[in-house]
Motif scaffolding. Structure first.
Motif, PDB file in Angstrom:
ATOM      1  N   LYS A 175     -27.385  -9.535 -11.599  1.00 28.28           N
ATOM      2  CA  LYS A 175     -26.012 -10.006 -11.745  1.00 28.28           C
ATOM      3  C   LYS A 175     -25.413 -10.355 -10.384  1.00 28.28           C
ATOM      4  CE  LYS A 175     -21.508  -8.632 -13.638  1.00 28.28           C
ATOM      5  NZ  LYS A 175     -20.747  -7.539 -14.307  1.00 28.28           N
ATOM      6  N   GLY A 176     -25.685  -9.513  -9.383  1.00 30.49           N
ATOM      7  CA  GLY A 176     -25.171  -9.771  -8.040  1.00 30.49           C
ATOM      8  C   GLY A 176     -25.774 -11.017  -7.428  1.00 30.49           C
ATOM      9  N   ARG A 177     -27.056 -11.243  -7.669  1.00 30.88           N
ATOM     10  CA  ARG A 177     -27.719 -12.442  -7.134  1.00 30.88           C
ATOM     11  C   ARG A 177     -27.146 -13.707  -7.773  1.00 30.88           C
ATOM     12  NH1 ARG A 177     -33.749 -10.874  -5.378  1.00 30.88           N
ATOM     13  NH2 ARG A 177     -33.301  -8.739  -4.758  1.00 30.88           N
ATOM     14  N   GLN A 178     -26.867 -13.630  -9.067  1.00 29.29           N
ATOM     15  CA  GLN A 178     -26.274 -14.781  -9.732  1.00 29.29           C
ATOM     16  C   GLN A 178     -24.876 -15.041  -9.198  1.00 29.29           C
ATOM     17  OE1 GLN A 178     -27.816 -16.928 -11.746  1.00 29.29           O
ATOM     18  NE2 GLN A 178     -25.927 -18.137 -11.674  1.00 29.29           N
ATOM     19  N   TRP A 179     -24.122 -13.966  -8.940  1.00 27.50           N
ATOM     20  CA  TRP A 179     -22.780 -14.113  -8.350  1.00 27.50           C
ATOM     21  C   TRP A 179     -22.875 -14.807  -6.992  1.00 27.50           C
ATOM     22  CZ3 TRP A 179     -20.945 -12.170  -3.710  1.00 27.50           C
ATOM     23  CH2 TRP A 179     -19.565 -12.280  -3.493  1.00 27.50           C
ATOM     24  N   LEU A 180     -23.847 -14.415  -6.178  1.00 27.93           N
ATOM     25  CA  LEU A 180     -24.014 -15.026  -4.856  1.00 27.93           C
ATOM     26  C   LEU A 180     -24.342 -16.508  -4.976  1.00 27.93           C
ATOM     27  CD1 LEU A 180     -24.296 -14.918  -1.783  1.00 27.93           C
ATOM     28  CD2 LEU A 180     -26.663 -14.134  -2.112  1.00 27.93           C
TER      29      LEU A 180
END
Length: 526
Positions: A175-180
């Motif tokens: 989820k964090g990678r997609q946010w980035l």
């Protein structure tokens, strides 16, 4: 217009060795990836671009406000700073809370301005990042992924024209990678992203690659880069094979010519002895034959010299691209005993899920869950072998833990000393072989840990934990962090060949797919 441009940039180490020379980089638009082997000098180049280091040669043109994210463990880990302190909203919060308690001090109203809902808005943003806590929480209580997201959130919220991001996906969950990726796609400035995350690199406009041969630019994303470099590698192998074949043909022809010359010389000697032809004529024929042989030998020697020169050059190039290898110990498979037993274990944070599982002798486990759910806490609890929290955690064999922040390493000790002192009974010759596999040969094994890149520290740590005497269970907390793409393939291959049990934490889906796990332990409910 923002721009970041280098001209003939060079950097020399304290030892006198050139880390790189004459690099030309031009960032004027879009999102660029930056790849290269661990230790190639990517972080040094980033420090040069930021002005934190001075180049030995060359110059840098900086136009615009630059923001930076570092891959190194954050200072927040060891401080008492709160989330509010880090985001710079403490004074506003203090003023808001004072007014809520009845204060009419004009100073507080001036501090707040229009930010009356600063606390609720900030906590809403934190929740969107997957950081479900209040603004007074101390940063050191957050997970590595939550700390990374907090720092990246502040960076993207500031007004920067240029972003230099050094391995920003380390510790981030899916989820964090997609946010980035979404933040970068919306960013209107220029960004240079050092990364070994193939998913992230599939969303860049171009890729710079730093090698011992210099800096190259590839227009397009990771798929284009991988395709082109693979073709070049195959072409290099074909060239070397062709030159080796050519070398054999030259040697074969030289041998044939020598045999023919010997046959002609023997025939001439027989004719001379028979007296059938005048000696003066025979001497003239002999001189002519010797001149012809000499010319032929010179031509063949020139051919061989050219061939050897090209072959040496290409083999040196191949050596620089030579894949590394990580050698994990060969273990004898025993009976399929239970190594770890977890029953009714609940963490006091995250989703507070009841955990029940066992790890057996032949299990290769993938511990899966979002940032902040307690994966590292679970691993450290298993390492202790007992649970101070509700539930039972029992470990029946010796285990060794690889943490995310290189906790095994002493910055002031050499690589070979670190390996030999941690791995009891390891001989120096064996230690040198292991270090050679990850790219360190001869005197480079005496390099201090403080001089290693993040990826080199992780590879050294992996060798240390895997060769700890009598360890029957490896607890691997994001061992792929900091590793370059090639090193991730190497580590995956090493784990696939490893016969012991391990519990692996990773957020890199490509890396996990390369590792043959046979059990998935979920830290959350789907």
């Amino acid at each position: 217009m923002p721009a970041l441009i280098t001209h003939q940039l060079s950097f020399q180490l304290d030892s006198g060795e050139w880390l790189f020379r004459h690099l030309n980089l031009s960032l004027t638009k879009g999102i660029s990836g930056f790849v290269g082997r661990n230790g190639a000098g990517k972080s040094v180049l980033m420090s040069l671009l930021l002005g934190r280091l001075e180049p030995a040669e060359g110059d840098i043109q900086r136009d615009g406000n630059i923001g930076h994210y570092s891959q190194l463990p954050s200072h927040l880990i060891d401080s008492d700073i709160t989330i509010a302190d880090f985001l710079g909203i403490t004074d506003t919060l203090t003023a808001s809370r004072a007014i809520a308690q009845g204060s009419t001090d004009p100073r507080y109203f001036n501090i707040i301005g229009d930010d009356w809902d600063i606390e609720s808005q900030t906590e809403k943003q934190l929740t969107a990042l997957g950081i479900q806590t209040h603004v007074d929480t101390r940063c050191r209580t957050l997970s590595g992924g939550q700390l990374a997201l907090l720092q990246l959130h502040r960076l993207f919220s500031a007004e920067h024209d240029i972003l230099l991001l050094d391995e920003p996906t380390n510790h981030l969950d899916a989820k964090g990678r997609q946010w980035l990726i979404e933040q970068l796609s919306c960013f209107e400035g220029i960004a240079l992203v050092v990364s070994h995350d193939r998913t992230l690199l599939r969303h860049v406009d171009g890729i710079y690659q730093l090698t011992g041969l210099g800096l190259r630019y590839f227009s397009g994303n990771y798929e284009v880069f991988f395709s082109q470099t693979s073709l070049e590698s195959s072409a290099l192998d074909r060239q070397i094979s062709q030159l080796k074949s050519e070398k054999k043909n030259i040697e074969k022809q030289a041998q044939i010519n020598r045999e023919k010359a010997q046959q002609r010389a023997a025939k001439g000697n027989r004719t001379l002895k028979s007296g059938s032809q005048p000696k003066i004529l025979m001497d003239a024929k002999k001189d002519g034959a010797e001149r012809s042989v000499s010319a032929s030998n010179t031509n063949q020697q020139n051919q061989m010299k050219r061939n050897n020169g090209k072959l040496q050059s290409l083999e040196e190039l191949k050596e620089k691209r030579k894949p590394q290898a990580m050698h994990l110990p060969v273990l004898t498979r025993g009976k399929n005993q239970t190594l770890v037993h977890v029953e009714g274990f609940t963490l006091p944070f995250g989703e507070q899920i009841l955990l029940n599982f066992t790890v057996n002798q032949h299990d290769r486990c993938y511990l899966k869950g979002p940032n902040g759910c307690g994966k590292s806490t679970l691993l450290t609890t298993i390492l202790k072998g007992y649970s101070p929290l509700p539930g039972e955690v029992r470990r029946n064999v010796s285990a060794v833990y690889l943490d995310q922040h290189f906790g095994l390493l002493d910055a002031n000790v050499s690589m070979i000393s670190s390996l030999m002192s941690h791995c009891e009974g390891l001989q120096e010759s064996d230690a040198r072989t292991l270090l050679a596999g990850i790219g360190f040969r001869r005197d480079t094994v005496y390099r201090q840990v403080s001089h290693l890149s993040g990826g080199e520290k992780m590879k050294l740590s992996m060798l240390m934990v895997s060769h700890t005497q009598h360890a029957q269970l490896l607890l691997l907390d994001e061992p792929d962090n900091h590793l370059d793409i090639e090193a991730k393939h190497v580590l995956a291959a090493a784990l696939n060949a490893y016969k012991g049990a391990f519990i692996l934490v990773s957020h890199d889906e490509d890396f996990v797919a390369d590792v043959s796990v046979n059990k998935i332990l979920h830290m959350y409910t789907d």
